[in-house]
Motif scaffolding. Structure first.
Motif, mmCIF file in Angstrom:
data_model
loop_
_atom_site.group_PDB
_atom_site.id
_atom_site.type_symbol
_atom_site.label_atom_id
_atom_site.label_comp_id
_atom_site.label_asym_id
_atom_site.label_seq_id
_atom_site.Cartn_x
_atom_site.Cartn_y
_atom_site.Cartn_z
ATOM 1 N N ALA A 98 0.841 -1.197 0.000
ATOM 2 C CA ALA A 98 0.000 0.000 0.000
ATOM 3 C C ALA A 98 0.874 1.244 0.000
ATOM 4 O O ALA A 98 1.902 1.300 0.671
ATOM 5 C CB ALA A 98 -0.913 0.003 1.213
ATOM 6 N N LEU A 99 0.453 2.217 -0.774
ATOM 7 C CA LEU A 99 1.115 3.508 -0.857
ATOM 8 C C LEU A 99 0.094 4.569 -0.490
ATOM 9 O O LEU A 99 -1.021 4.576 -1.015
ATOM 10 C CB LEU A 99 1.628 3.746 -2.289
ATOM 11 N N VAL A 100 0.450 5.467 0.424
ATOM 12 C CA VAL A 100 -0.464 6.525 0.845
ATOM 13 C C VAL A 100 -0.108 7.808 0.112
ATOM 14 O O VAL A 100 1.045 8.237 0.118
ATOM 15 C CB VAL A 100 -0.385 6.760 2.376
ATOM 16 N N GLN A 101 -1.107 8.416 -0.537
ATOM 17 C CA GLN A 101 -0.945 9.713 -1.188
ATOM 18 C C GLN A 101 -1.810 10.712 -0.442
ATOM 19 O O GLN A 101 -2.987 10.446 -0.172
ATOM 20 C CB GLN A 101 -1.391 9.664 -2.644
ATOM 21 N N ILE A 102 -1.221 11.858 -0.116
ATOM 22 C CA ILE A 102 -1.953 12.887 0.608
ATOM 23 C C ILE A 102 -1.940 14.160 -0.215
ATOM 24 O O ILE A 102 -0.881 14.636 -0.626
ATOM 25 C CB ILE A 102 -1.311 13.156 1.990
ATOM 26 N N ASP A 103 -3.108 14.729 -0.471
ATOM 27 C CA ASP A 103 -3.241 15.987 -1.191
ATOM 28 C C ASP A 103 -2.595 17.093 -0.362
ATOM 29 O O ASP A 103 -2.795 17.158 0.862
ATOM 30 C CB ASP A 103 -4.722 16.270 -1.424
ATOM 31 N N LEU A 104 -1.823 17.942 -0.999
ATOM 32 C CA LEU A 104 -1.139 19.010 -0.270
ATOM 33 C C LEU A 104 -2.109 19.965 0.421
ATOM 34 O O LEU A 104 -1.779 20.572 1.434
ATOM 35 C CB LEU A 104 -0.221 19.787 -1.213
ATOM 36 N N ASP A 105 -3.301 20.112 -0.109
ATOM 37 C CA ASP A 105 -4.305 20.970 0.515
ATOM 38 C C ASP A 105 -5.065 20.235 1.617
ATOM 39 O O ASP A 105 -5.913 20.817 2.279
ATOM 40 C CB ASP A 105 -5.309 21.477 -0.524
ATOM 41 N N GLY A 106 -4.782 18.961 1.778
ATOM 42 C CA GLY A 106 -5.461 18.186 2.806
ATOM 43 C C GLY A 106 -6.881 17.809 2.454
ATOM 44 O O GLY A 106 -7.670 17.471 3.326
ATOM 45 N N ALA A 107 -7.220 17.852 1.155
ATOM 46 C CA ALA A 107 -8.591 17.552 0.745
ATOM 47 C C ALA A 107 -8.846 16.063 0.612
ATOM 48 O O ALA A 107 -9.982 15.625 0.710
ATOM 49 C CB ALA A 107 -8.912 18.239 -0.581
ATOM 50 N N TYR A 108 -7.806 15.281 0.338
ATOM 51 C CA TYR A 108 -8.026 13.846 0.219
ATOM 52 C C TYR A 108 -6.789 13.061 0.603
ATOM 53 O O TYR A 108 -5.668 13.546 0.572
ATOM 54 C CB TYR A 108 -8.474 13.454 -1.196
ATOM 55 N N VAL A 109 -7.030 11.832 0.983
ATOM 56 C CA VAL A 109 -5.976 10.855 1.248
ATOM 57 C C VAL A 109 -6.332 9.639 0.404
ATOM 58 O O VAL A 109 -7.480 9.213 0.378
ATOM 59 C CB VAL A 109 -5.914 10.458 2.746
ATOM 60 N N ARG A 110 -5.349 9.107 -0.324
ATOM 61 C CA ARG A 110 -5.593 7.952 -1.196
ATOM 62 C C ARG A 110 -4.640 6.839 -0.797
ATOM 63 O O ARG A 110 -3.453 7.076 -0.617
ATOM 64 C CB ARG A 110 -5.384 8.336 -2.650
ATOM 65 N N LEU A 111 -5.165 5.658 -0.638
ATOM 66 C CA LEU A 111 -4.385 4.477 -0.307
ATOM 67 C C LEU A 111 -4.394 3.585 -1.547
ATOM 68 O O LEU A 111 -5.429 3.023 -1.900
ATOM 69 C CB LEU A 111 -5.031 3.769 0.883
ATOM 70 N N LEU A 112 -3.261 3.507 -2.256
ATOM 71 C CA LEU A 112 -3.153 2.700 -3.467
ATOM 72 C C LEU A 112 -2.657 1.317 -3.080
ATOM 73 O O LEU A 112 -1.578 1.181 -2.498
ATOM 74 C CB LEU A 112 -2.188 3.342 -4.464
ATOM 75 N N VAL A 113 -3.427 0.296 -3.421
ATOM 76 C CA VAL A 113 -3.128 -1.067 -2.996
ATOM 77 C C VAL A 113 -2.797 -1.928 -4.206
ATOM 78 O O VAL A 113 -3.507 -1.901 -5.211
ATOM 79 C CB VAL A 113 -4.331 -1.674 -2.239
ATOM 80 N N THR A 114 -1.711 -2.674 -4.098
ATOM 81 C CA THR A 114 -1.349 -3.656 -5.111
ATOM 82 C C THR A 114 -1.166 -4.995 -4.418
ATOM 83 O O THR A 114 -1.108 -5.073 -3.196
ATOM 84 C CB THR A 114 -0.054 -3.268 -5.854
ATOM 85 N N GLY A 115 -1.080 -6.042 -5.210
ATOM 86 C CA GLY A 115 -0.919 -7.369 -4.644
ATOM 87 C C GLY A 115 -2.258 -8.065 -4.547
ATOM 88 O O GLY A 115 -3.081 -7.961 -5.451
ATOM 89 N N CYS A 116 -2.499 -8.755 -3.453
ATOM 90 C CA CYS A 116 -3.710 -9.566 -3.297
ATOM 91 C C CYS A 116 -4.537 -9.089 -2.105
ATOM 92 O O CYS A 116 -4.020 -8.967 -1.002
ATOM 93 C CB CYS A 116 -3.331 -11.031 -3.076
ATOM 94 N N VAL A 117 -5.814 -8.850 -2.361
ATOM 95 C CA VAL A 117 -6.751 -8.521 -1.291
ATOM 96 C C VAL A 117 -7.657 -9.742 -1.141
ATOM 97 O O VAL A 117 -8.489 -10.017 -1.996
ATOM 98 C CB VAL A 117 -7.568 -7.260 -1.610
ATOM 99 N N THR A 118 -7.439 -10.476 -0.073
ATOM 100 C CA THR A 118 -8.161 -11.721 0.163
ATOM 101 C C THR A 118 -8.768 -11.701 1.561
ATOM 102 O O THR A 118 -8.526 -10.784 2.350
ATOM 103 C CB THR A 118 -7.204 -12.930 0.056
ATOM 104 N N GLU A 119 -9.517 -12.732 1.858
ATOM 105 C CA GLU A 119 -10.070 -12.867 3.198
ATOM 106 C C GLU A 119 -8.949 -12.886 4.237
ATOM 107 O O GLU A 119 -9.066 -12.314 5.316
ATOM 108 C CB GLU A 119 -10.897 -14.150 3.283
ATOM 109 N N ALA A 120 -7.817 -13.526 3.889
ATOM 110 C CA ALA A 120 -6.699 -13.634 4.823
ATOM 111 C C ALA A 120 -5.855 -12.363 4.897
ATOM 112 O O ALA A 120 -5.307 -12.045 5.951
ATOM 113 C CB ALA A 120 -5.808 -14.812 4.427
#
Length: 105
Positions: A7-29
């Motif tokens: 996961a990579l966290v991106q934060i807008d410089l104005d503080g309007a949004y935070v984005r969590l970019l996820v790669t790999g596998c999102v599973t139950e585990a």
């Protein structure tokens, strides 16, 4: 298959949004490892009255299990500790990698 995620966290410089970019596998585990990152990302918003949008972007994930996403959504929606934190938007690929479209016939 190695079910890891990154996961990579991106934060807008104005503080309007935070984005969590996820790669790999999102599973139950693996989804329990993602949830603490969402909580931390929600806490990055400044303590002001403006609601900051948090987006969890799974569009680049290589493998997404529906049950993993459902459990993640449930955990986010039922987290009472975040009180007045803004909503969390979860972006999914158009076609979930673990559920290819069915071909007719």
């Amino acid at each position: 298959m190695d079910h890891t995620l990154s996961a990579l966290v991106q934060i807008d410089l104005d503080g309007a949004y935070v984005r969590l970019l996820v790669t790999g596998c999102v599973t139950e585990a693996s989804q329990p490892a993602l949830y603490p990152l969402i909580r931390r990302a929600r806490a990055l918003s400044p303590p002001v009255t403006v609601t900051v949008d948090l987006t969890v972007d799974l569009t680049a994930a290589e493998h997404v299990e529906v049950v993993g996403v459902d459990l993640l959504r449930w955990a986010v929606d039922h987290d009472k500790s975040m009180g007045g934190a803004g909503p969390v938007k979860i972006l999914l690929p158009d076609e979930l990698p673990d559920h290819p479209p069915r071909r007719p016939g």
